[in-house]
Write a protein that holds these residues in place. Structure first.
Motif, PDB file in Angstrom:
ATOM      1  N   GLN A 268       0.807  -1.207   0.000  1.00 37.44           N
ATOM      2  CA  GLN A 268       0.000   0.000   0.000  1.00 37.44           C
ATOM      3  C   GLN A 268       0.840   1.256   0.000  1.00 37.44           C
ATOM      4  O   GLN A 268       0.314   2.342  -0.148  1.00 37.44           O
ATOM      5  N   ALA A 269       2.140   1.121   0.172  1.00 40.82           N
ATOM      6  CA  ALA A 269       2.975   2.312   0.292  1.00 40.82           C
ATOM      7  C   ALA A 269       3.091   3.056  -1.023  1.00 40.82           C
ATOM      8  O   ALA A 269       3.272   4.270  -1.039  1.00 40.82           O
ATOM      9  N   ASP A 270       3.028   2.336  -2.150  1.00 37.19           N
ATOM     10  CA  ASP A 270       3.234   2.989  -3.449  1.00 37.19           C
ATOM     11  C   ASP A 270       1.944   3.251  -4.189  1.00 37.19           C
ATOM     12  O   ASP A 270       1.955   3.562  -5.375  1.00 37.19           O
ATOM     13  N   GLU A 271       0.803   3.088  -3.526  1.00 35.07           N
ATOM     14  CA  GLU A 271      -0.466   3.349  -4.209  1.00 35.07           C
ATOM     15  C   GLU A 271      -0.614   4.828  -4.472  1.00 35.07           C
ATOM     16  O   GLU A 271      -0.405   5.655  -3.582  1.00 35.07           O
ATOM     17  N   PRO A 272      -0.983   5.229  -5.687  1.00 32.99           N
ATOM     18  CA  PRO A 272      -1.155   6.661  -5.968  1.00 32.99           C
ATOM     19  C   PRO A 272      -2.397   7.192  -5.285  1.00 32.99           C
ATOM     20  O   PRO A 272      -3.370   6.473  -5.083  1.00 32.99           O
ATOM     21  N   ALA A 273      -2.329   8.453  -4.959  1.00 24.45           N
ATOM     22  CA  ALA A 273      -3.483   9.102  -4.332  1.00 24.45           C
ATOM     23  C   ALA A 273      -4.553   9.364  -5.370  1.00 24.45           C
ATOM     24  O   ALA A 273      -4.275   9.477  -6.564  1.00 24.45           O
ATOM     25  N   PRO A 274      -5.817   9.424  -4.990  1.00 20.36           N
ATOM     26  CA  PRO A 274      -6.884   9.742  -5.950  1.00 20.36           C
ATOM     27  C   PRO A 274      -6.645  11.098  -6.588  1.00 20.36           C
ATOM     28  O   PRO A 274      -5.995  11.963  -6.018  1.00 20.36           O
ATOM     29  N   PRO A 275      -7.165  11.299  -7.807  1.00 21.52           N
ATOM     30  CA  PRO A 275      -6.900  12.576  -8.503  1.00 21.52           C
ATOM     31  C   PRO A 275      -7.391  13.773  -7.707  1.00 21.52           C
ATOM     32  O   PRO A 275      -6.762  14.817  -7.721  1.00 21.52           O
ATOM     33  N   GLU A 276      -8.514  13.653  -6.987  1.00 21.40           N
ATOM     34  CA  GLU A 276      -9.017  14.817  -6.283  1.00 21.40           C
ATOM     35  C   GLU A 276      -8.216  15.117  -5.022  1.00 21.40           C
ATOM     36  O   GLU A 276      -8.394  16.170  -4.412  1.00 21.40           O
ATOM     37  N   GLU A 277      -7.294  14.215  -4.597  1.00 20.25           N
ATOM     38  CA  GLU A 277      -6.544  14.446  -3.383  1.00 20.25           C
ATOM     39  C   GLU A 277      -5.070  14.712  -3.659  1.00 20.25           C
ATOM     40  O   GLU A 277      -4.268  14.726  -2.743  1.00 20.25           O
ATOM     41  N   SER A 285     -11.005  24.160  -4.005  1.00 23.44           N
ATOM     42  CA  SER A 285     -12.294  23.653  -3.562  1.00 23.44           C
ATOM     43  C   SER A 285     -12.865  22.786  -4.672  1.00 23.44           C
ATOM     44  O   SER A 285     -13.015  23.240  -5.814  1.00 23.44           O
ATOM     45  N   GLU A 286     -13.144  21.537  -4.366  1.00 21.60           N
ATOM     46  CA  GLU A 286     -13.683  20.627  -5.377  1.00 21.60           C
ATOM     47  C   GLU A 286     -15.070  21.074  -5.828  1.00 21.60           C
ATOM     48  O   GLU A 286     -15.424  20.923  -6.996  1.00 21.60           O
ATOM     49  N   ARG A 287     -15.841  21.665  -4.941  1.00 19.03           N
ATOM     50  CA  ARG A 287     -17.158  22.169  -5.332  1.00 19.03           C
ATOM     51  C   ARG A 287     -17.024  23.303  -6.341  1.00 19.03           C
ATOM     52  O   ARG A 287     -17.754  23.356  -7.329  1.00 19.03           O
ATOM     53  N   PHE A 288     -16.062  24.203  -6.103  1.00 24.09           N
ATOM     54  CA  PHE A 288     -15.839  25.291  -7.041  1.00 24.09           C
ATOM     55  C   PHE A 288     -15.346  24.754  -8.378  1.00 24.09           C
ATOM     56  O   PHE A 288     -15.737  25.229  -9.453  1.00 24.09           O
ATOM     57  N   ALA A 289     -14.504  23.720  -8.341  1.00 22.86           N
ATOM     58  CA  ALA A 289     -13.984  23.133  -9.576  1.00 22.86           C
ATOM     59  C   ALA A 289     -15.111  22.516 -10.399  1.00 22.86           C
ATOM     60  O   ALA A 289     -15.165  22.674 -11.627  1.00 22.86           O
ATOM     61  N   ARG A 291     -18.228  23.382 -10.381  1.00 23.24           N
ATOM     62  CA  ARG A 291     -19.060  24.437 -10.934  1.00 23.24           C
ATOM     63  C   ARG A 291     -18.413  25.047 -12.176  1.00 23.24           C
ATOM     64  O   ARG A 291     -19.089  25.327 -13.184  1.00 23.24           O
ATOM     65  N   VAL A 292     -17.093  25.258 -12.143  1.00 22.26           N
ATOM     66  CA  VAL A 292     -16.402  25.818 -13.316  1.00 22.26           C
ATOM     67  C   VAL A 292     -16.439  24.843 -14.486  1.00 22.26           C
ATOM     68  O   VAL A 292     -16.638  25.238 -15.648  1.00 22.26           O
ATOM     69  N   ARG A 293     -16.247  23.545 -14.195  1.00 23.83           N
ATOM     70  CA  ARG A 293     -16.306  22.544 -15.274  1.00 23.83           C
ATOM     71  C   ARG A 293     -17.690  22.530 -15.931  1.00 23.83           C
ATOM     72  O   ARG A 293     -17.814  22.414 -17.163  1.00 23.83           O
ATOM     73  N   THR A 294     -18.739  22.634 -15.109  1.00 29.49           N
ATOM     74  CA  THR A 294     -20.098  22.623 -15.664  1.00 29.49           C
ATOM     75  C   THR A 294     -20.346  23.838 -16.556  1.00 29.49           C
ATOM     76  O   THR A 294     -20.907  23.713 -17.662  1.00 29.49           O
TER      77      THR A 294
END
Length: 412
Positions: A268-277, A285-289, A291-294
């Motif tokens: 588990q040490a080399d597992e990549p982090a999720p894209p949003e993290e 802010s993921e919520r702001f992101a 909204r901009v994408r939409t």
């Protein structure tokens, strides 16, 4: 055998002597009772001389305890007597009926005691509201005055007394509070926390057997001087508090040893982090992101459908500049490229290794760490240190197992 009914005096005023009920008038709203005194004379309130010489009389209308939802109003025929003592400054005086009236009072004694009992249970505002529910109009200030007029209760001398300090102005002015440990009630307040004040208070109460206190030296000295016969013990809260501090210091000192005993999780040490993290994400802010994408997708969909930028602005209620920036960006990430630089230098960068090392040792108090790096040359603010530690505290934890924090072990 013929039965005789008891007199009205014993029914209406059972605890009052030398009183005669002349008439009784009952209506839907109130009960009026005409009362007079049957005593031959009265005593002067100043000199105490008995007098039977009547000067005049007048009527008083004190309110009594309601009965059956009706107001009870007494009509008292009160006599005024001459004082027989020529040397007395009072020439005339009005008689009082013991247990029924007192000078300048608009209530009978039993109504006064009832209102005082309500005030003791509910205090000012709530007591006044409760009194109005059974037909007595009284203000919260009057309820408090009744409480002030009550005599001080006779408190028995405590056998086990607790001693601690209280603050009238925190950090500046302190006093001493004394509590009966067996009944858990405060006994007295001293204006300071000096040993002499406590010793004088304890010396007046030789029946004290145990003094429960904290480890302040002035309390120990005062207890030794004022109650040498008493046993001094540490109170339970300070015992637990001191034990917790000692345990936390011990665990923090030996926490690097615990890290050796905790194995890493395999695979588990080399597992990549999720894209949003990811740490290098340009979105704060993921919520702001989202909204901009939409909005970016909506503008490009309308452009592909053949709408002009001006009509898109009218439909989406956007300014011309906002529509232009969304339309010119090939993807949402291009809108803020270069706006946030994650590789900016900070006055805290030089001290981050030290903070990380102390964090791994178990010290997570931002204020304490800020006080430690100031002598090392740090000239920044406490807020910057607090923000850095908050980021460490809220960031995703590494997949490797960590030993428990010192405070967790202390709670154990």
């Amino acid at each position: 055998m013929e039965e005789t009914s008891p007199p009205l005096e014993s029914l209406l005023l059972p605890s009052i002597a030398d009183v005669s009920v002349l008439s009784l008038d009952v209506s839907h709203e109130a009960i009026h009772i005409d009362v007079c005194s049957t005593a031959a004379g009265a005593a002067c309130p100043d000199c105490g001389s008995e007098s039977t010489r009547v000067h005049s009389s007048y009527l008083r209308f004190p309110a009594d305890v309601p009965s059956g939802g009706r107001l009870v109003v007494l009509q008292l025929r009160v006599r005024r007597f001459f004082c027989p003592e020529s040397s007395c400054a009072r020439r005339t005086f009005a008689e009082q009926m013991p247990g029924l009236t007192r000078r300048y009072s608009r209530w009978t004694e039993r109504l006064r005691s009832t209102l005082a009992a309500v005030g003791l249970a509910l205090a000012g505002r709530a007591g006044a509201r409760m009194a109005r529910t059974f037909g007595v109009s009284i203000s919260r200030s009057a309820v408090l005055r009744l409480l002030d007029a009550l005599p001080e209760p006779q408190v028995p001398a405590p056998r086990v007394v607790g001693v601690d300090e209280y603050a009238t102005r925190k950090g500046r002015v302190y006093g001493t509070v004394l509590v009966d440990v067996e009944t858990r009630r405060p006994v007295d307040l001293l204006p300071d926390r000096g040993a002499s004040s406590l010793a004088a208070w304890l010396a007046k109460r030789p029946g004290i057997e145990v003094v429960c206190r904290d480890r302040a030296p002035f309390f120990a000295e005062g207890a030794r001087a004022g109650a040498p016969q008493a046993t001094q013990v540490a109170d339970r809260w300070h015992l637990w508090h001191n034990l917790g501090e000692a345990a936390e210091r011990a665990v923090a000192r030996h926490r690097p040893c615990l890290r050796v005993l905790v194995p890493d999780r395999e695979g588990q040490a080399d597992e990549p982090a999720p894209p949003e993290e990811k740490a290098d994400s340009p979105w704060r802010s993921e919520r702001f992101a989202n909204r901009v994408r939409t909005r970016h997708a909506t503008v490009h969909a309308l452009l592909e459908a053949g709408h002009s930028r001006r009509s898109i602005g009218r439909q989406l209620n956007m300014t011309h500049r906002t529509v232009k920036s969304l339309a010119d960006a090939a993807k949402p990430e291009d809108l803020f490229r270069g706006q946030w630089q994650h590789n900016r230098t900070s006055v805290l960068d030089e001290y981050k290794p030290y903070l990380d090392e102390r964090w791994d040792e178990g010290c997570t108090n931002a204020w304490k760490l800020w006080e430690e790096i100031v002598p090392l040359g740090y000239r920044g603010s406490y807020g910057r240190v607090s923000a850095y530690l908050r980021e460490k505290r809220t960031s995703p934890r590494p997949v490797t197992a960590q030993p428990p924090a010192p405070r967790v072990v202390t709670r154990w």
